[in-house]
Design an enzyme around this catalytic site. Structure first.
Site, PDB file in Angstrom:
ATOM      1  N   GLU A   1      -5.161   7.802  -6.848  1.00  0.00           N
ATOM      2  CA  GLU A   1      -6.154   8.358  -5.614  1.00  0.00           C
ATOM      3  C   GLU A   1      -6.516   9.618  -6.236  1.00  0.00           C
ATOM      4  O   GLU A   1      -6.126  10.679  -5.262  1.00  0.00           O
ATOM      5  CB  GLU A   1      -5.455   8.193  -4.437  1.00  0.00           C
ATOM      6  CG  GLU A   1      -5.170   6.708  -3.941  1.00  0.00           C
ATOM      7  CD  GLU A   1      -6.478   5.962  -3.699  1.00  0.00           C
ATOM      8  OE1 GLU A   1      -7.639   6.703  -3.622  1.00  0.00           O
ATOM      9  OE2 GLU A   1      -6.679   5.045  -2.862  1.00  0.00           O
TER      10      GLU A   1
ATOM     11  N   GLU B   1      -2.121  -2.300  -6.165  1.00  0.00           N
ATOM     12  CA  GLU B   1      -1.644  -2.438  -4.891  1.00  0.00           C
ATOM     13  C   GLU B   1      -2.230  -3.546  -4.041  1.00  0.00           C
ATOM     14  O   GLU B   1      -3.428  -3.701  -4.214  1.00  0.00           O
ATOM     15  CB  GLU B   1      -1.813  -1.168  -4.020  1.00  0.00           C
ATOM     16  CG  GLU B   1      -1.022   0.184  -4.593  1.00  0.00           C
ATOM     17  CD  GLU B   1      -1.290   1.295  -3.956  1.00  0.00           C
ATOM     18  OE1 GLU B   1      -1.759   1.153  -2.753  1.00  0.00           O
ATOM     19  OE2 GLU B   1      -1.290   2.469  -4.499  1.00  0.00           O
TER      20      GLU B   1
HETATM   21  C1  IPT Z   1      -2.981   3.502  -1.253  1.00  0.00           C
HETATM   22  C2  IPT Z   1      -2.243   4.431  -1.783  1.00  0.00           C
HETATM   23  O1  IPT Z   1      -2.486   4.496  -3.020  1.00  0.00           O
HETATM   24  C3  IPT Z   1      -0.783   4.084  -1.354  1.00  0.00           C
HETATM   25  O2  IPT Z   1      -0.150   5.444  -1.954  1.00  0.00           O
HETATM   26  C4  IPT Z   1      -0.583   4.232  -0.074  1.00  0.00           C
HETATM   27  O3  IPT Z   1      -0.980   5.198   0.781  1.00  0.00           O
HETATM   28  C5  IPT Z   1      -1.248   2.956   0.374  1.00  0.00           C
HETATM   29  O4  IPT Z   1      -2.529   3.106   0.163  1.00  0.00           O
HETATM   30  C6  IPT Z   1      -1.148   2.605   1.724  1.00  0.00           C
HETATM   31  O5  IPT Z   1       0.338   2.447   2.435  1.00  0.00           O
HETATM   32  S1  IPT Z   1      -4.704   4.282  -0.870  1.00  0.00           S
HETATM   33  C7  IPT Z   1      -5.501   3.532   0.542  1.00  0.00           C
HETATM   34  C8  IPT Z   1      -6.712   4.341   1.011  1.00  0.00           C
HETATM   35  C9  IPT Z   1      -5.915   2.264   0.217  1.00  0.00           C
END
Ligand code: IPT
Length: 961
Positions: free
Chosen positions: A401, A477
């Site tokens: 990010e 993720e």
């Molecule tokens: C995404 C992040 O990469 C991770 O660090 C964490 O914050 C996650 O979201 C949520 O728990 S970024 C999000 C804007 C998709």
């Protein structure tokens, strides 16, 4: 400052400088790091007697100095790069150590493995240098400043720095020297750096080994390969090596020796490729069944001891996780050593995130500002150089990010030049021109299917599009594990498994970052922060104390390396490993009924190569009149380094309906999606019902006593009862909140329903109560009828309901609630269990007979919310210590929850310790619950798992036990 290099396991003398240091905290950084020491504190003779003790490694906020604070994306200071506010907590550290007499001549380096966020180091009053890059190693040349005997190291650490702009990860802001500090001797003939290149040719089975060494010339020994005292920097072709993989992590012990030191290496041979859009290691396509792992401990923050790191690795292996993304920074290097040893694919991520710039439209983002290029490249360099010799590291990630920009491209270019053997990963740049895998976070199932099938929307730029289409697809993720969930995991897995382009992904995330605070875990806002993001920091598969949540058990089943199903008289065993066969597993079966085990046996299985499947004949099973079920379990035949013999790796189950063994295709009872509203019935009210009797205080029907005016059940046998009444409410989950369902539900008043009894009619043998429920200010509602009758010792209930009006939202639940005496705390049931499950999180539960106490049936989500549902119960009993109580049989099944508090109390609680046992047990019997989904960050409940307002029927019968 020394150049970045590999972290080497050397026999050269070293002094670990952890333990108690002297410490003081200033609330401002009135001096810049390069200015002379504030009051001479770096002077060896400085009197620090009135300073505090502080352990190193630690975070000062967790030892009473300042407070932790949590923000996800927002910077907790004005965006004014590279400046930070004057109110900048600054910690001064001092530590005295004795240099042993035998300390070699030659150079000495002082290494800091992690200091958050900027620091300056002095040794005996001589400033050695300063550094930024919190989760990266920094070495300083201590040779000139080191003296025989007493030495004093002094460090000044600032909480905020220019580096903080590059460290905006979603986690607690915690400061200080939080990893090891080591004084390392670099004797004459020292090895400065090592780069192991160990490739594997899967066609010939040959390994190619070249060990590049900087510094003194060294001799290489790999005894197992017959390499003894060979010069480095030359290629060794090794016939028939055993390759390294996460499944079979073979390491070769090696040693580099010079006249001055010996360096121990553990070498794993493997070759990674991404051709044809498939991620392969050693020629095998691999599927990443991974998790994102932050370093976290509820008492020590990002300070982890090796036992905790090992516990993480073992728990991951035991739960069928095969990959880790080190979100969002290189972890303590001992963790990666363990990934090499036990076998986990690692995506090693650079300590870089500038997410907070998104809040201002990415204006001034360091990723695209040349002034920040050296800092960004320095971080990437330190990441790659430190970890380049780990076979488990199969990808470098440029960061998380950090938007887009030329500095990321430069970073990618540097990686490609320095280590072309590993693909590069970065999610924030969807065009993907300078990375080697196409990565996305939280895509919908439908989009993953499109990308997998290569029919995703093209990029405008044809060249970029062709490049992206040639890349394997990774979800860095997905399946956000916040609170109750994630839902829909198996649905992702089915899509991943169907498309070779889908290399799998990493569930977000491993652990809830709840900080222990008395008898609860704290989250954002609990430390009085000016800005915070609440419990968004608690989104892991394990609770802060590392006990597995139901989400981890779901992961374990969905990621299982063996799939066991039964069709047409056969059991099919599918090997979902990418590399290994199933020779290390034994397959046992057990046939059970509600009365217990009926028969057991072992399955003889032929060899099953990776990604292949076999059919074995169904064992001869005794026929049962009542329902029975067959469970086939795949367990470790012998101890593995990560789990003992007998550890269950996978299971499959087959429900055999009552009567006879079915002929033809047998249904799969696992991974199937049940029809959420069940209307089938197998029993009917007997025509010879027991008659109704009028009592002074009501109406008696069998063992039940009803209020004569309202028709409500008030007593059953000797037990005071309230209800049942229709109930639609659940305490919104984090995923409900993410989907804004809580807002929709509260808008129609589902948490404040009113009841009106429309009619109570008393027949000779049937009590019929018709009611309407609805909320203030709306005409939406449900009209429902409860029919009570009694045959022999049973009190039968049939509830029929119909929605009134056009409901604008799905319902949280559909069922009835009742209250029972608190003494009935022992629960037994036949159904799916033992754990909680919902329609889209029900892969870990199996059909069986279970017993738990009410208190054990609560899932302690850090922020309390709906939990503890058990699905498809055939019957349920609630009894007191003497074994007396009641049993409720479903017709055919129901879902249920039991708690010592109401849904309203669960909804109101902010922390687990807000929940207090009442003098009642609240029982919900449901025909369905709305799915869970993953909308706390990502897609919501899939349409097939939604609970829409609809007509329903629920049948149950009560009896005393
Ligand atoms: C995404 C992040 O990469 C991770 O660090 C964490 O914050 C996650 O979201 C949520 O728990 S970024 C999000 C804007 C998709």
């Amino acid at each position: 400052m020394q150049p970045a290099r590999a972290l080497l396991h050397t026999d050269a003398p070293a002094i670990r400088l952890d333990g108690l240091w002297q410490f003081r905290l200033h609330d401002r950084a009135d001096v810049v790091p390069s200015a002379p020491a504030l009051d001479g504190f770096s002077d060896p003779d400085y009197d620090d007697a009135d300073w505090h003790d502080l352990p190193v490694p630690s975070h000062w906020q967790l030892h009473g100095f300042g407070r932790p604070s949590y923000t996800n994306i927002a910077y907790p200071f004005p965006i004014d790069p590279p400046h930070v506010p004057d109110a900048n907590p600054t910690g001064d550290y001092r530590r005295v150590f004795d240099l042993p007499q035998a300390w070699p001549s030659g150079r000495s380096l002082l290494r800091f493995d992690g200091v958050d966020s900027a620091f300056t180091v002095w040794l005996n009053g001589t400033r050695l240098g300063d550094a930024m890059g919190s989760r990266l190693p920094h070495e300083f040349d201590a040779t000139e400043a080191l003296v025989p005997g007493r030495n004093v190291v002094a460090v000044r650490v600032q909480q905020w720095s220019a580096g903080s702009y590059l460290e905006d990860q979603d986690m607690w802001w915690l400061s200080g020297i939080f990893r090891d500090v080591t004084l390392q001797s670099r004797p004459a003939w020292a090895i400065d750096d090592v780069f192991v290149h160990a490739g594997y040719d899967h066609v010939t089975g040959r390994g190619t080994l070249r060990v590049d060494v900087e510094g003194a010339s060294a001799l290489l020994t790999v005894a197992e390969l017959g390499i003894f005292d060979q010069p480095t920097d030359q290629e060794h072709i090794c016939d028939a090596v055993r390759p390294w993989s996460a499944e079979l992590p073979h390491l070769y012990d090696a040693e580099l020796a010079t006249g001055g030191e010996r360096v121990r290496l553990r070498i794993g041979f493997r070759t990674i490729s991404t051709s044809d859009g498939v991620l392969r290691v050693n020629g095998n396509a691999i599927t990443l069944r991974g998790v994102n792992r932050h370093e976290f401990h509820p008492d020590t923050g990002r300070v982890l001891d090796v036992d905790t790191m090992r516990a993480d690795v073992l728990a991951m292996k035991q739960h069928n996780i095969n990959a880790v993304r080190t979100s969002h920074y290189p972890p303590h290097s001992a963790f990666i050593d363990m990934c090499d040893e036990f076998g986990l694919w690692v995506v090693d991520e650079c300590d870089l995130e500038t997410h907070g710039f998104k809040q201002i439209g990415w204006r001034g983002n360091p990723s695209d500002d040349p002034a920040w290029r050296p800092a960004i490249l320095d971080r990437m360099r330190r990441t790659v150089e430190r970890d380049k010799n780990h076979p488990s590291v199969i990808m470098w990630s440029l960061g998380n990010e950090a938007g887009t920009g030329s500095n990321l491209a430069a970073s990618a270019e540097w990686v490609a030049a320095r280590d072309p053997s590993r693909p590069r990963h970065y999610e924030g740049y969807w065009a993907s021109t300078y990375v080697d895998v196409y990565s996305r976070m939280y895509p919908s199932h439908a989009e993953v299917a499109r990308i997998g099938a290569r029919v995703d929307d093209p990029l405008d730029d044809a060249v970029a599009d062709a490049h992206r289409r040639s890349l394997p697809f990774v979800m860095c993720e997905y399946a956000h594990a916040m609170g109750n969930g994630p839902g829909g995991l198996a649905d992702y897995q089915r899509i991943i498994d169907a498309h070779p382009r889908c290399a799998g992904g990493f569930v977000w995330e491993w652990i809830d970052h709840g900080l222990r605070q008395g008898d609860r875990f704290a989250y954002g806002g609990d430390f009085g922060e000016e800005l915070h993001d609440g419990n968004f920091v608690c989104d892991g598969l394990v609770f802060p104390d590392r006990t597995p949540s139901p989400g981890l058990l779901e992961v374990q089943r969905v990621f299982a390396p063996v799939e066991i199903t039964a069709t047409s008289g056969h059991i099919t065993i599918a090997n979902r490993y990418d590399v290994r066969d199933l020779a290390h597993l034994r397959f046992d079966w057990a046939l059970e009924t509600a009365d217990g085990p009926a028969a057991t046996g072992s399955l003889a299985t032929p060899p099953v190569p990776a990604r292949a499947q076999v059919k074995v004949p169904m064992p001869d099973l005794p026929v049962h009149r009542d329902e029975s079920w067959l469970t086939i379990s795949a367990a470790l035949a012998e101890d593995q380094p990560w789990a003992p013999a007998g550890h269950e790796v996978a299971w499959g189950q087959l429900s055999l309906p009552s009567g006879d063994l079915p002929s033809g295709d047998l249904p799969r009872c696992d991974r199937s999606v049940p029809d959420v509203v069940r209307t089938t019935s197998r029993t009917h009210r007997s025509p010879q019902g027991r008659p109704m009797q009028r009592l002074d205080d009501g109406i008696a029907l069998g063992a039940g006593v009803f209020d004569g005016r309202t028709g409500a059940l008030i007593r059953f046998g000797g037990f005071a009862v309230d209800g049942p009444v229709l109930d639609l409410w659940r305490a919104p989950t984090d995923n409900d909140i993410g989907a804004k369902l809580d807002v929709a539900w509260r808008a129609v008043g589902l948490h404040r329903l009113h009841e009106r009894i429309v009619d109570v009619s008393i027949d000779t043998d049937e009590l019929i109560v018709t009611s309407r429920i609805g909320a203030a200010a709306t005409d939406l509602g449900y009209l429902y009828t409860m029919r009570w009758s009694s045959t022999s010792d049973r009190l039968d209930l049939r509830v029929n309901g119909d929605p009134i009006g056009d409901w604008p939202c799905p319902l949280p639940r559909l069922g009835v609630r009742m209250a029972l005496p608190a003494t009935l705390g022992h629960v037994g049931w036949v159904g799916h269990g033992p754990g909680e499950a919902y329609v889209d999180t029900r892969n870990a539960v199996r059909l069986g007979r279970f017993a738990r106490d009410v208190d054990e049936m609560q899932t302690p989500y850090v922020r309390p919310q709906e939990n503890g549902n058990r699905v498809d119960a055939r019957w349920l009993s609630l009894v007191d210590d003497a074994g007396a109580g009641l049993r409720i049989d479903g017709d055919p099944v129901f879902d249920f929850t039991v708690r010592r508090w109401t849904s309203a109390a669960l909804d109101a609680a902010r922390h687990t310790n807000d929940l207090r046992a009442t003098d009642r047990i609240y029982l919900n019997l449901d025909v369905a619950q709305h799915g869970i989904g993953s909308a706390s960050c990502g897609p919501g409940t899939l349409p097939g798992y939604a609970l829409t307002a609809r007509p329903f029927e629920l049948r149950a019968s009560l009896r005393l036990v």
